[in-house]
Write a protein that holds these residues in place. Sequence first.
Motif, mmCIF file in Angstrom:
data_model
loop_
_atom_site.group_PDB
_atom_site.id
_atom_site.type_symbol
_atom_site.label_atom_id
_atom_site.label_comp_id
_atom_site.label_asym_id
_atom_site.label_seq_id
_atom_site.Cartn_x
_atom_site.Cartn_y
_atom_site.Cartn_z
ATOM 1 N N GLY A 1 6.639 9.818 2.972
ATOM 2 C CA GLY A 1 5.394 8.897 2.225
ATOM 3 C C GLY A 1 5.883 7.531 1.803
ATOM 4 N N ASN A 2 6.938 7.213 1.838
ATOM 5 C CA ASN A 2 7.504 5.864 1.719
ATOM 6 C C ASN A 2 7.327 5.176 2.874
ATOM 7 N N LEU A 3 7.563 5.803 3.794
ATOM 8 C CA LEU A 3 7.655 5.099 5.184
ATOM 9 C C LEU A 3 6.244 4.691 5.640
ATOM 10 N N VAL A 4 5.047 5.650 5.297
ATOM 11 C CA VAL A 4 3.837 5.623 5.670
ATOM 12 C C VAL A 4 3.282 4.276 4.653
ATOM 13 N N VAL A 5 3.581 4.307 3.411
ATOM 14 C CA VAL A 5 3.111 3.213 2.458
ATOM 15 C C VAL A 5 3.551 2.073 2.722
ATOM 16 N N LEU A 6 5.188 1.896 3.085
ATOM 17 C CA LEU A 6 5.732 0.755 3.331
ATOM 18 C C LEU A 6 5.270 0.262 4.666
ATOM 19 N N GLY A 7 5.076 1.149 5.798
ATOM 20 C CA GLY A 7 4.594 0.581 7.014
ATOM 21 C C GLY A 7 3.315 -0.087 6.967
ATOM 22 N N PHE A 8 2.371 0.499 6.363
ATOM 23 C CA PHE A 8 0.948 -0.173 6.078
ATOM 24 C C PHE A 8 1.247 -1.276 5.201
ATOM 25 N N GLY A 9 1.836 -1.258 4.276
ATOM 26 C CA GLY A 9 1.667 -2.356 3.262
ATOM 27 C C GLY A 9 2.617 -3.473 3.941
ATOM 28 N N MET A 10 3.574 -3.420 4.554
ATOM 29 C CA MET A 10 4.196 -4.623 4.985
ATOM 30 C C MET A 10 3.582 -5.060 6.473
ATOM 31 N N ALA A 11 2.801 -4.218 7.067
ATOM 32 C CA ALA A 11 1.952 -4.705 8.196
ATOM 33 C C ALA A 11 0.826 -5.519 7.815
ATOM 34 N N LEU A 12 0.335 -5.052 6.677
ATOM 35 C CA LEU A 12 -0.778 -6.028 6.119
ATOM 36 C C LEU A 12 -0.449 -7.155 5.200
ATOM 37 N N HIS A 13 0.705 -7.085 4.486
ATOM 38 C CA HIS A 13 1.263 -8.237 3.656
ATOM 39 C C HIS A 13 2.647 -8.201 3.739
ATOM 40 N N PRO A 14 3.162 -8.841 5.155
ATOM 41 C CA PRO A 14 4.617 -8.937 5.513
ATOM 42 C C PRO A 14 5.297 -9.811 4.495
ATOM 43 N N TRP A 15 4.506 -10.822 4.012
ATOM 44 C CA TRP A 15 5.378 -11.687 3.223
ATOM 45 C C TRP A 15 5.748 -11.246 1.624
ATOM 46 N N ALA A 16 5.267 -10.060 1.489
ATOM 47 C CA ALA A 16 5.590 -9.534 0.348
ATOM 48 C C ALA A 16 6.920 -9.156 0.011
ATOM 49 N N ALA A 17 7.732 -8.723 1.114
ATOM 50 C CA ALA A 17 8.965 -8.167 1.202
ATOM 51 C C ALA A 17 9.949 -9.270 1.402
ATOM 52 N N SER A 18 9.491 -10.682 1.802
ATOM 53 C CA SER A 18 10.475 -11.746 2.417
ATOM 54 C C SER A 18 11.209 -12.132 1.078
ATOM 55 N N ALA A 19 10.831 -12.086 -0.098
ATOM 56 C CA ALA A 19 11.573 -12.417 -1.344
ATOM 57 C C ALA A 19 12.712 -11.701 -1.490
ATOM 58 N N MET A 20 12.568 -10.292 -0.898
ATOM 59 C CA MET A 20 13.743 -9.384 -1.436
ATOM 60 C C MET A 20 14.745 -9.167 -0.178
ATOM 61 N N ASP A 21 13.900 -9.028 1.098
ATOM 62 C CA ASP A 21 14.981 -8.851 2.199
ATOM 63 C C ASP A 21 15.421 -10.428 3.106
ATOM 64 N N LEU A 22 14.482 -11.371 2.484
ATOM 65 C CA LEU A 22 15.104 -12.682 2.993
ATOM 66 C C LEU A 22 14.699 -12.771 4.490
ATOM 67 N N LEU A 23 13.949 -11.946 4.961
ATOM 68 C CA LEU A 23 13.469 -12.202 6.465
ATOM 69 C C LEU A 23 12.039 -12.783 6.577
ATOM 70 N N PRO A 24 11.848 -13.349 7.757
ATOM 71 C CA PRO A 24 10.281 -14.025 7.622
ATOM 72 C C PRO A 24 9.378 -12.931 7.859
ATOM 73 N N PRO A 25 8.086 -13.393 7.453
ATOM 74 C CA PRO A 25 7.063 -12.250 7.655
ATOM 75 C C PRO A 25 6.852 -11.607 8.875
ATOM 76 N N ALA A 26 7.055 -12.514 10.084
ATOM 77 C CA ALA A 26 6.773 -11.866 11.341
ATOM 78 C C ALA A 26 7.872 -10.721 11.654
ATOM 79 N N MET A 27 9.117 -10.706 10.819
ATOM 80 C CA MET A 27 10.009 -9.817 11.326
ATOM 81 C C MET A 27 9.631 -8.664 10.375
ATOM 82 N N ASN A 28 9.271 -8.996 9.132
ATOM 83 C CA ASN A 28 8.835 -7.708 8.327
ATOM 84 C C ASN A 28 7.440 -7.037 8.831
ATOM 85 N N ARG A 29 6.769 -7.561 9.397
ATOM 86 C CA ARG A 29 5.651 -7.075 10.136
ATOM 87 C C ARG A 29 6.066 -6.079 11.340
#
Length: 365
Positions: A149-177
């Motif tokens: 469940g986590n992987l599915v939600v996180l996969g779709f969420g980060m694919a649509l809004h990759p910048w949301a995780a950048s403040a936490m993992d310090l990665l660029p949005p392209a890498m998060n996607r």
Amino acid sequence: MHGLLTTLGRGFKRRIGWKHLGIAASLLIIAFAITTLVRTLKGVDTGVILVALTELPPHQIALAALCVVGAFCTLTFYDFFALRTIGKKHVPYRIAALSSFTSYTIGHNIGATVFTGGAIRFRIYSDYGLSAIDVAKICFLSGLTFWLGNLVVLGFGMALHPWAASAMDLLPPAMNRLIALGCLAGIAAYFGWLMLGKDRRELGQNGWKVVLPSARLTLLQILIGVVDLGFCAMAMYLLMPAEPGIDFISLAVVFILATLLGFASHAPGSLGVFDAAMLVALPQFGREQLLATLLVFRVLYFVIPFTIAISIMGTRELWLNVVAPWQKRRGMNGNGNCAPLDASSRATPAPATVPQPVKRLKSQV
């Protein structure tokens, strides 16, 4: 090269081991989270937090509480699905719900969920003839539901809004996607592997074997995990400050990443780790307002369910170990089966009665 890697692997297992590495990683996450939390909370005004608490609309708190109830109701299907998967169909839903709710709530609040949750599950399921291996299978399948469940939600969420995780993992949005697409590709590969046949879905050896759900049932398994996470994220979303505002998908990404960090730390109730991750990932919100939100969420999702779970388990243990044995002894003494005979009862012969086996035989005929 292969021999060198083999030698290094053996030396690692003998001198360090995965267990010690996991403990070290947990301690490192906790230490980093506490340091970050202390640094973030410097200069925070307690009075402003109290004002922010009073400004939270009561109807939003009530809706968030309903979402938390929905999350825990969905959580009960983790164990129920696992029981049906391993073929233990004689265990009713109410027992699966009791085990899932108490093991998760108590285990997550105390810490070391794998051990505490497993011990609670075994205490409940052993009354229904389940062994320690059966409980281990249930823990494995429930954990699989959570991670899928986590992987599915996180996969779709980060694919649509990759910048949301950048403040936490310090990665660029392209890498998060790219990471998100990798998660979704892994889920697709897992489904493809499940479709190869039942023999491929069998894991384990030496008496510890579990057959993974089919591809069709895995969809249901993922749905359980997604609905659970959706309710939790919605509860947090309803409690968020109105300004500057955030969309639900971005908040869900941040919430899941913070939750996974909390699980990885094994800290009781993810205390400090979850909160620090949320504060770091959402710098656009005022610290006092966000702390008020986190405080209310922690009461709704951690404190109240933990109190209920402890009360249920305490009442159950009191009933099984004190009340039920006392009632059994009292009933046996009342029927004259165990109470000693006095002098008058020995002197007076008992009236002639039909023996019990004869009565049973007549009723059967």
